[in-house]
Design a protein around this motif. Structure first.
Motif, PDB file in Angstrom:
ATOM      1  N   VAL A  11      -8.529   3.882   1.039  1.00  0.00           N
ATOM      2  CA  VAL A  11      -7.990   2.535   1.268  1.00  0.00           C
ATOM      3  C   VAL A  11      -9.057   1.615   1.832  1.00  0.00           C
ATOM      4  O   VAL A  11      -9.259   0.483   1.349  1.00  0.00           O
ATOM      5  N   LEU A  35       0.833  -1.208   0.000  1.00  0.00           N
ATOM      6  CA  LEU A  35       0.000   0.000   0.000  1.00  0.00           C
ATOM      7  C   LEU A  35       0.867   1.258   0.000  1.00  0.00           C
ATOM      8  O   LEU A  35       0.576   2.227  -0.714  1.00  0.00           O
ATOM      9  N   VAL A  49     -10.069   0.493  -1.887  1.00  0.00           N
ATOM     10  CA  VAL A  49      -8.919  -0.345  -2.254  1.00  0.00           C
ATOM     11  C   VAL A  49      -9.031  -1.752  -1.671  1.00  0.00           C
ATOM     12  O   VAL A  49      -9.053  -2.744  -2.407  1.00  0.00           O
ATOM     13  N   THR A 103      -3.338  -2.474  -6.013  1.00  0.00           N
ATOM     14  CA  THR A 103      -3.728  -1.150  -5.520  1.00  0.00           C
ATOM     15  C   THR A 103      -3.590  -0.101  -6.607  1.00  0.00           C
ATOM     16  O   THR A 103      -4.462   0.759  -6.771  1.00  0.00           O
ATOM     17  N   THR A 132       0.145  -6.715  -3.781  1.00  0.00           N
ATOM     18  CA  THR A 132      -0.666  -5.626  -3.233  1.00  0.00           C
ATOM     19  C   THR A 132      -0.405  -4.326  -3.975  1.00  0.00           C
ATOM     20  O   THR A 132      -1.338  -3.569  -4.286  1.00  0.00           O
ATOM     21  N   ARG A 133       0.845  -4.050  -4.269  1.00  0.00           N
ATOM     22  CA  ARG A 133       1.205  -2.826  -5.006  1.00  0.00           C
ATOM     23  C   ARG A 133       0.531  -2.800  -6.375  1.00  0.00           C
ATOM     24  O   ARG A 133      -0.037  -1.786  -6.786  1.00  0.00           O
TER      25      ARG A 133
END
Length: 285
Positions: free
Chosen positions: A190, A103, A194, A167, A163-164
């Motif tokens: 988030v 994140l 997200v 996101t 996750t990167r």
């Protein structure tokens, strides 16, 4: 008429139970039940000699005895608890670290994002087992918690990278811009947008990481870097049975089958979760 047929087919697709998920859940559930049972009961005291050395399979000893005369079935039951403990602890640590870093990378500036992405690529280039071995070797000594932390940290890079990517994909959507214009903070973005959109894919990945953690723990224990005695890790049982594999093969076959069955169950469960999380895949089955 065609709309009715489509609706009926769609409803049947939603109601169809994923057999891979069911079988995987049953296998993992069986190991979980056995692991919990060892907290209050095992057929024999796993640390005590309950028979002769290397006894064959019998009604008294369902998997025979090891080279010290301990009941092998009781030791394998303990191994289920250790494997599930390590897997759960490793994905909790790896998930917490990985999701946090992922994140931060997605929300960071381009320079910081590139630095974090390069660092994650370097960590992923190292095999998980090798990285875990380095972490355990650099600690005070091998223990169950050391193995859990080492495997969790080793797996966190994969979770962070995923996750990167996920996101960044969500942040590129138009509704994120609209949400920010309406006054929603980045923390709100988030929590509201997200995480709800990336959790199905992350859940499947974490399930797969669980299986890798179980294999990594068994490998560390086989090499003497995992949970020390009297913990009856499947990897340690395989290592101890190595010297007697020809005279008493059940000592290697039994813990090996237990390890394989749990990993297969976890992979089937992950595959079923992927179907449940992706309606398009489920409808094609």
């Amino acid at each position: 008429m065609s709309n009715t047929t489509t609706m009926t087919s769609s409803e049947q697709g939603r109601k169809r139970r994923s057999w891979t998920f069911t079988i995987g859940a049953l296998i993992v559930g069986l190991h979980l039940a056995i692991g919990l049972m060892t907290l209050i009961w095992t057929p024999y005291d796993p640390a005590a000699m309950s028979g002769g050395r290397l006894e064959a399979v019998s009604f008294q000893h369902l998997a025979g005895t090891d080279r010290l005369g301990r009941d092998l079935f009781s030791l394998i039951m303990i191994g289920s608890r250790i494997a599930l403990t390590v897997g759960t602890g490793a994905i909790l640590i790896g998930g917490l670290i990985g999701i946090t870093i992922g994140l931060l990378a997605a929300f960071a500036s381009k320079t910081l994002d590139d630095v974090l992405a390069a660092g994650l690529d370097i960590l992923i280039a190292f095999p998980t087992l090798l990285l875990a071995m380095l972490i355990v070797a650099s600690s005070d000594g091998a223990s169950l918690w050391t193995a859990i932390i080492a495997i969790g940290i080793a797996n966190s890079a994969i979770v962070a990278r995923l996750t990167r990517i996920l996101t960044k994909r969500v942040l590129s959507m138009d509704y994120i811009t609209a949400s920010r214009i309406s006054g929603t903070s980045w923390m709100g973005v988030v929590w509201i947008h997200v995480l709800p959109n990336i959790w199905p894919t992350l859940l499947v990945n974490l399930a797969l990481q669980f299986g890798l953690a179980v294999i990594a723990e068994a490998s560390l224990s086989y090499l003497g870097l995992g949970a020390p005695p009297p913990n009856a890790s499947w990897g340690r049982l395989l290592q101890e049975a190595q010297a007697t594999v020809y005279t008493a093969p059940i000592g290697a076959i039994a813990p090996g089958l237990a390890l394989v069955s749990l990993v297969i169950g976890i992979n089937l469960l992950a595959d079923g979760l992927r179907d449940l999380a992706d309606p398009t895949r489920r409808s094609r089955r």
